[in-house]
Design an enzyme around this catalytic site. Structure first.
Site, mmCIF file in Angstrom:
data_model
loop_
_atom_site.group_PDB
_atom_site.id
_atom_site.type_symbol
_atom_site.label_atom_id
_atom_site.label_comp_id
_atom_site.label_asym_id
_atom_site.label_seq_id
_atom_site.Cartn_x
_atom_site.Cartn_y
_atom_site.Cartn_z
ATOM 1 N N GLY A 1 2.560 -5.588 3.508
ATOM 2 C CA GLY A 1 2.043 -6.942 3.346
ATOM 3 C C GLY A 1 1.813 -7.626 4.679
ATOM 4 N N THR B 1 1.794 -10.917 -5.533
ATOM 5 C CA THR B 1 0.930 -11.985 -5.019
ATOM 6 C C THR B 1 -0.411 -12.075 -5.741
ATOM 7 O OG1 THR B 1 0.090 -10.492 -3.311
ATOM 8 C CG2 THR B 1 1.963 -11.913 -2.723
ATOM 9 N N THR C 1 6.502 -20.204 -2.125
ATOM 10 C CA THR C 1 5.110 -20.643 -2.108
ATOM 11 C C THR C 1 4.927 -22.087 -2.543
ATOM 12 O OG1 THR C 1 2.955 -20.226 -3.189
ATOM 13 C CG2 THR C 1 4.914 -19.731 -4.455
ATOM 14 N N TYR D 1 2.188 -17.178 -11.967
ATOM 15 C CA TYR D 1 2.652 -16.829 -10.627
ATOM 16 C C TYR D 1 3.636 -17.870 -10.111
ATOM 17 C CZ TYR D 1 2.556 -16.492 -5.525
ATOM 18 O OH TYR D 1 2.911 -16.431 -4.205
#
Length: 283
Positions: free
Chosen positions: A9, A57, A96, A120
């Site tokens: 990532g 993600t 996030t 998410y």
């Protein structure tokens, strides 16, 4: 030794540049779809600290596969955090802006109530709750709009499209802080080191690049720095529908960084570095 979950990532690859002595666990060594295996890896390695730079993600796919996303984004970090608490070592977990609903226009504070708009965001909020519940020394680092020279991200997409098109229509009513993965990686390492001496600093911290901009203005700066003639037309989010809703206000209050000796990075400087890296790769 620092144990880092994630290998390919954006943040993990930047961590590898800054901490080559760390041990990195990819999916083949610690699949986040198997939370118990993640915990066993920590207990076996007995590291000085753990950074979780791995996550589900795929925001839109999480709408249809929320249960799977929750295993990766909540159950696995919870298992990691409990193992770290057992060893009494720092755990740094990346979260996030999607835990917020994007209402209003003031920057979100770490203590503000969360209200994610989609699967998410719900999976990431559940991860935060599991990490806090573990009770060990930890920092949940919420960030936004991550970009780098690696993987798939907005900067690379704009460069690809901007080379071939004279004009792009880009959303202008979503506002946030683009954040270089390189700066997130450096912050994670600093926070992990600080937590070893100051476990009382445990909690949630916000980290995003400044100044806050719209996606459209972010695109304009990308084209300006890359010397591309592509023009940007502002459009509302309603004209660019996505499977999962995006928060309109992704501004993050980063005042808490000062406790770790950190400050908000200028994403324009980070963008210049990314463009330089991409240019070197293409030559």
């Amino acid at each position: 030794m620092i144990l880092i979950f994630g290998q390919t990532g954006q943040v993990a690859r930047e961590l590898a540049k800054r901490a080559p002595e760390a041990r990195f666990l990819g999916r083949d060594q610690a699949d986040l779809g198997d939370p118990a295996a993640c915990a066993r890896a920590i207990l076996a390695a007995r590291p000085a600290a753990v950074i979780n730079a791995a996550a589900w993600t795929a925001v839109d796919r999480a709408e249809d596969e929320e249960a799977a996303a929750t295993v990766v984004n909540a159950d696995a970090p919870g298992a990691m955090a409990r193992a770290c608490a057992e060893l009494q070592i720092p755990f740094v977990h990346i979260s996030t802006d999607y835990v917020f609903d994007g209402a209003g226009d003031r920057p979100w504070r770490p203590e503000d109530p969360t209200h994610p708009l989609g699967g998410y965001g719900r999976s990431k909020r559940a991860g935060e709750q599991a990490v806090r519940a573990a009770g060990g020394p930890h920092v949940i680092l919420r960030t936004s709009w991550v970009f780098s020279a690696h993987g798939t991200n907005f900067v690379k997409t704009m460069l690809r499209l901007g080379r071939d098109r004279p004009l792009l229509r880009v959303v202008c009513d979503q506002i946030g802080g683009p954040t270089p993965a390189a700066d997130i990686a450096a912050a994670c390492l600093t926070i992990a080191a600080t937590l070893r001496q100051r476990p009382d600093l445990s909690g949630i911290c916000h980290f995003s690049g400044g100044p806050d901009v719209s996606w459209a203005d972010f695109a304009r700066e990308i084209f300006r720095q890359a010397d591309l003639p592509c023009q940007v037309q502002d459009i509302p989010s309603a004209d660019y529908p996505t499977t999962a809703p995006r928060p309109l206000n992704s501004r993050l209050d980063t005042a808490g960084l000062a406790a770790f000796g950190l400050s908000r990075p200028d994403w324009r400087t980070g963008l210049a570095a990314v463009l330089h890296d991409l240019q070197e790769v293409s030559e």
